[in-house]
Write a protein that holds these residues in place. Structure first.
Motif, PDB file in Angstrom:
ATOM      1  N   UNK A 217       0.835  -1.175   0.000  1.00 62.62           N
ATOM      2  CA  UNK A 217       0.000   0.000   0.000  1.00 62.62           C
ATOM      3  C   UNK A 217       0.881   1.239   0.000  1.00 62.62           C
ATOM      4  N   UNK A 218       0.487   2.127  -0.852  1.00 56.83           N
ATOM      5  CA  UNK A 218       1.218   3.388  -0.935  1.00 56.83           C
ATOM      6  C   UNK A 218       0.462   4.460  -0.156  1.00 56.83           C
ATOM      7  N   UNK A 219       1.184   5.230   0.621  1.00 60.64           N
ATOM      8  CA  UNK A 219       0.573   6.364   1.315  1.00 60.64           C
ATOM      9  C   UNK A 219       0.716   7.600   0.442  1.00 60.64           C
ATOM     10  N   UNK A 220      -0.329   8.385   0.383  1.00 59.85           N
ATOM     11  CA  UNK A 220      -0.260   9.640  -0.378  1.00 59.85           C
ATOM     12  C   UNK A 220       0.499  10.671   0.423  1.00 59.85           C
ATOM     13  N   UNK A 221       1.306  11.408  -0.282  1.00 58.17           N
ATOM     14  CA  UNK A 221       2.028  12.481   0.382  1.00 58.17           C
ATOM     15  C   UNK A 221       1.084  13.646   0.609  1.00 58.17           C
ATOM     16  N   UNK A 222       1.324  14.342   1.676  1.00 53.23           N
ATOM     17  CA  UNK A 222       0.502  15.508   2.001  1.00 53.23           C
ATOM     18  C   UNK A 222       1.399  16.718   2.071  1.00 53.23           C
ATOM     19  N   UNK A 223       0.805  17.878   1.824  1.00 55.83           N
ATOM     20  CA  UNK A 223       1.567  19.114   1.905  1.00 55.83           C
ATOM     21  C   UNK A 223       1.010  20.132   0.933  1.00 55.83           C
ATOM     22  N   UNK A 224       1.748  21.181   0.793  1.00 62.96           N
ATOM     23  CA  UNK A 224       1.314  22.266  -0.076  1.00 62.96           C
ATOM     24  C   UNK A 224       2.106  22.183  -1.377  1.00 62.96           C
ATOM     25  N   UNK A 225       1.432  22.459  -2.455  1.00 66.84           N
ATOM     26  CA  UNK A 225       2.094  22.392  -3.757  1.00 66.84           C
ATOM     27  C   UNK A 225       2.902  23.664  -4.009  1.00 66.84           C
ATOM     28  N   UNK A 226       3.690  23.633  -5.050  1.00 66.15           N
ATOM     29  CA  UNK A 226       4.493  24.803  -5.414  1.00 66.15           C
ATOM     30  C   UNK A 226       3.595  25.984  -5.756  1.00 66.15           C
ATOM     31  N   UNK A 227       2.507  25.719  -6.471  1.00 68.66           N
ATOM     32  CA  UNK A 227       1.552  26.784  -6.822  1.00 68.66           C
ATOM     33  C   UNK A 227       0.930  27.354  -5.549  1.00 68.66           C
ATOM     34  N   UNK A 228       0.645  26.502  -4.599  1.00 66.92           N
ATOM     35  CA  UNK A 228       0.106  26.955  -3.312  1.00 66.92           C
ATOM     36  C   UNK A 228       1.088  27.840  -2.572  1.00 66.92           C
ATOM     37  N   UNK A 229       2.364  27.469  -2.595  1.00 62.84           N
ATOM     38  CA  UNK A 229       3.394  28.281  -1.945  1.00 62.84           C
ATOM     39  C   UNK A 229       3.500  29.654  -2.615  1.00 62.84           C
ATOM     40  N   UNK A 230       3.460  29.662  -3.957  1.00 65.93           N
ATOM     41  CA  UNK A 230       3.510  30.944  -4.676  1.00 65.93           C
ATOM     42  C   UNK A 230       2.307  31.831  -4.330  1.00 65.93           C
ATOM     43  N   UNK A 231       1.125  31.221  -4.252  1.00 70.13           N
ATOM     44  CA  UNK A 231      -0.073  31.990  -3.930  1.00 70.13           C
ATOM     45  C   UNK A 231       0.008  32.569  -2.516  1.00 70.13           C
ATOM     46  N   UNK A 232       0.356  31.743  -1.555  1.00 73.51           N
ATOM     47  CA  UNK A 232       0.461  32.203  -0.160  1.00 73.51           C
ATOM     48  C   UNK A 232       1.549  33.267  -0.042  1.00 73.51           C
ATOM     49  N   UNK A 233       2.679  33.056  -0.722  1.00 72.17           N
ATOM     50  CA  UNK A 233       3.755  34.052  -0.708  1.00 72.17           C
ATOM     51  C   UNK A 233       3.321  35.375  -1.313  1.00 72.17           C
ATOM     52  N   UNK A 234       2.558  35.316  -2.397  1.00 74.09           N
ATOM     53  CA  UNK A 234       2.053  36.546  -3.028  1.00 74.09           C
ATOM     54  C   UNK A 234       1.102  37.301  -2.121  1.00 74.09           C
ATOM     55  N   UNK A 235       0.207  36.581  -1.459  1.00 74.95           N
ATOM     56  CA  UNK A 235      -0.733  37.225  -0.533  1.00 74.95           C
ATOM     57  C   UNK A 235       0.021  37.849   0.637  1.00 74.95           C
ATOM     58  N   UNK A 236       1.004  37.135   1.188  1.00 76.64           N
ATOM     59  CA  UNK A 236       1.786  37.680   2.303  1.00 76.64           C
ATOM     60  C   UNK A 236       2.607  38.894   1.867  1.00 76.64           C
ATOM     61  N   UNK A 237       3.170  38.857   0.669  1.00 78.80           N
ATOM     62  CA  UNK A 237       3.936  40.000   0.171  1.00 78.80           C
ATOM     63  C   UNK A 237       3.031  41.212  -0.020  1.00 78.80           C
ATOM     64  N   UNK A 238       1.832  40.999  -0.583  1.00 78.62           N
ATOM     65  CA  UNK A 238       0.879  42.095  -0.761  1.00 78.62           C
ATOM     66  C   UNK A 238       0.480  42.694   0.579  1.00 78.62           C
ATOM     67  N   UNK A 239       0.187  41.832   1.554  1.00 80.36           N
ATOM     68  CA  UNK A 239      -0.181  42.307   2.894  1.00 80.36           C
ATOM     69  C   UNK A 239       0.975  43.066   3.537  1.00 80.36           C
ATOM     70  N   UNK A 240       2.198  42.606   3.318  1.00 81.27           N
ATOM     71  CA  UNK A 240       3.365  43.296   3.870  1.00 81.27           C
ATOM     72  C   UNK A 240       3.567  44.672   3.266  1.00 81.27           C
ATOM     73  N   UNK A 241       3.358  44.794   1.968  1.00 83.28           N
ATOM     74  CA  UNK A 241       3.502  46.099   1.299  1.00 83.28           C
ATOM     75  C   UNK A 241       2.436  47.070   1.808  1.00 83.28           C
ATOM     76  N   UNK A 242       1.204  46.608   1.933  1.00 83.52           N
ATOM     77  CA  UNK A 242       0.127  47.468   2.444  1.00 83.52           C
ATOM     78  C   UNK A 242       0.419  47.876   3.887  1.00 83.52           C
ATOM     79  N   UNK A 243       0.849  46.931   4.717  1.00 82.69           N
ATOM     80  CA  UNK A 243       1.170  47.242   6.115  1.00 82.69           C
ATOM     81  C   UNK A 243       2.310  48.248   6.200  1.00 82.69           C
TER      82      UNK A 243
END
Length: 113
Positions: free
Chosen positions: A1-27
């Motif tokens: 039996x294979x276990x599925x890996x869990x975590x955030x994808x590269x696209x997810x990291x880019x999205x979260x990073x973009x939102x955090x960068x935008x929030x940082x610039x506004x702050x």
């Protein structure tokens, strides 16, 4: 039996990073306006120690020159009396350009105690 890996994808990291960068610039753009608001409140509190309207405006102008207050001038203050206490009120708007036609509008108001 294979276990599925869990975590955030590269696209997810880019999205979260973009939102955090935008929030940082506004702050980073909002923070100086908050510091200036605190300086204006402190200057209004000092100015409330004056007895006449010209004296109150002069005290505020001196405090504004020291604290480098640019958003409001002494002529914009609303000065009134409550019994024997001088009350100094103020209100002003600050716009922060976000991008294109988008602006962030901050409305500040306050008064001396």
């Amino acid at each position: 039996m294979k276990n599925r890996q869990r975590g955030i994808s590269f696209i997810g990291i880019l999205f979260v990073g973009g939102v955090l960068a935008f929030a940082g610039v506004i702050a980073a753009q909002v923070f100086p306006t908050l510091v200036e608001f605190q300086a204006i409140t402190k200057a209004a509190q000092k100015a409330a120690g004056g007895n006449t309207v010209p004296e109150v405006r002069t005290i505020f102008e001196n405090a504004a020159a020291i604290d480098d207050i640019k958003s409001i001038a002494a002529k914009d203050l609303a000065i009134s009396k409550d019994g024997d206490k001088v009350i100094v009120s103020f209100a002003y708007n600050k716009e922060i350009h976000i991008g294109g036609p988008a602006y962030l509008l901050l409305k500040y108001s306050g008064r001396s105690k």
